[in-house]
Design an enzyme around this catalytic site. Sequence first.
Site, short mmCIF file in Angstrom:
data_model
loop_
_atom_site.label_atom_id
_atom_site.label_comp_id
_atom_site.label_asym_id
_atom_site.label_seq_id
_atom_site.Cartn_x
_atom_site.Cartn_y
_atom_site.Cartn_z
N HIS A 169 0.86 -1.19 0.00
CA HIS A 169 0.00 0.00 0.00
C HIS A 169 0.89 1.23 0.00
O HIS A 169 2.12 1.14 0.14
CB HIS A 169 -0.95 -0.01 1.19
CG HIS A 169 -0.27 0.07 2.52
ND1 HIS A 169 0.61 -0.89 2.97
CD2 HIS A 169 -0.34 1.01 3.52
CE1 HIS A 169 1.05 -0.55 4.18
NE2 HIS A 169 0.50 0.60 4.53
N ASP A 210 5.71 4.68 5.10
CA ASP A 210 6.71 3.77 5.65
C ASP A 210 6.90 2.51 4.80
O ASP A 210 7.73 1.66 5.14
CB ASP A 210 6.38 3.40 7.10
CG ASP A 210 4.99 2.80 7.28
OD1 ASP A 210 4.12 3.04 6.44
OD2 ASP A 210 4.78 2.09 8.29
N HIS A 211 6.17 2.41 3.70
CA HIS A 211 6.33 1.26 2.81
C HIS A 211 6.85 1.63 1.42
O HIS A 211 7.15 0.75 0.63
CB HIS A 211 5.00 0.52 2.67
CG HIS A 211 4.56 -0.12 3.95
ND1 HIS A 211 4.75 -1.44 4.24
CD2 HIS A 211 3.97 0.42 5.05
CE1 HIS A 211 4.28 -1.71 5.45
NE2 HIS A 211 3.81 -0.58 5.96
#
Length: 306
Positions: free
Chosen positions: A60, A64-65
């Site tokens: 997603h 933080d990804h």
Amino acid sequence: MEAFILGCGGMMPLPYRHLTSVLLRRDGDLFLFDGGEGTQVSLKRLNLKWKKIDAIFVSHTHADHVTGLPGILMLSAQVDRTEPLYIYGPPKIAEYIETSRKVLDMYINYPIIVKEITAPCIVHKGDGFVIRSFPLDHTKTCVGYTLEEEERPGEFNPQKAIELGLPVGPQWGQLQKGNTVTTQDGRIVKPEDVMGEKRKGRKFSFVTDTLYKPSISQEVKNSDLLICEGMFEEGLLDQAKEKKHMTAKQAATIARDANVKRMCMIHYSPRYTDKELSVLLSEAQEIWPKAELSKDRMHIEIPYED
């Protein structure tokens, strides 16, 4: 096949813990699952050939990804790369990649192919494997992934082949490829005459940032390795529900119900120091004794079944 944990943290990077990112290596293929801040650092410290990454799979578009992805794209332009880089993810990933390229004025000299996932599907195919997506339940559209290998041929029985009138030679190879052959005296020999039963391929699953859903266990069933979010201890279950995350016990429940071989938790809350992660481990092991904690730059082999 082997997995490298490039970062195991959630929300914010810590001096000793990068944000969530996992590299999977299968034969000559390299696949990156999420790319949080610090991804490049771990790749460099592990001396991994990041230049050869074939595809990136994004769960997603929370920061933080994905904040490690622009650097990966720019570095990949510093080598003579001609192969396309595939990027898969839910809606908004194409906008994120395109906006990053424009705002940062990236020099890109290779094709970038972005495909958005709008429904559960096979997102990527290769020689002998597929990578599937399935829906998770987070504060924005989020997906999990599984890499599943096709069944392998059974073991070839050379003694049986000789008994059937086939000496060592090219016909042995044809039988191992699944082709029927004919002996010198005209007899037909089929692959099943000299091959054992087909053997199971390997399965890798990646699940992070989601409420607990029993359906996840079905998606990751019989995984050889499951990388699964275990962000909070059970005492913070209400907070986990509010933020749509899972506890360590819930991660272990998925592992138990899915009959996985190995499960390593990931995406820990920054409230836990590395020493304090033992709380998550002990709670998970109450449900599934084989539960493990992932660590930055951890290397995990994913062998075939015997």
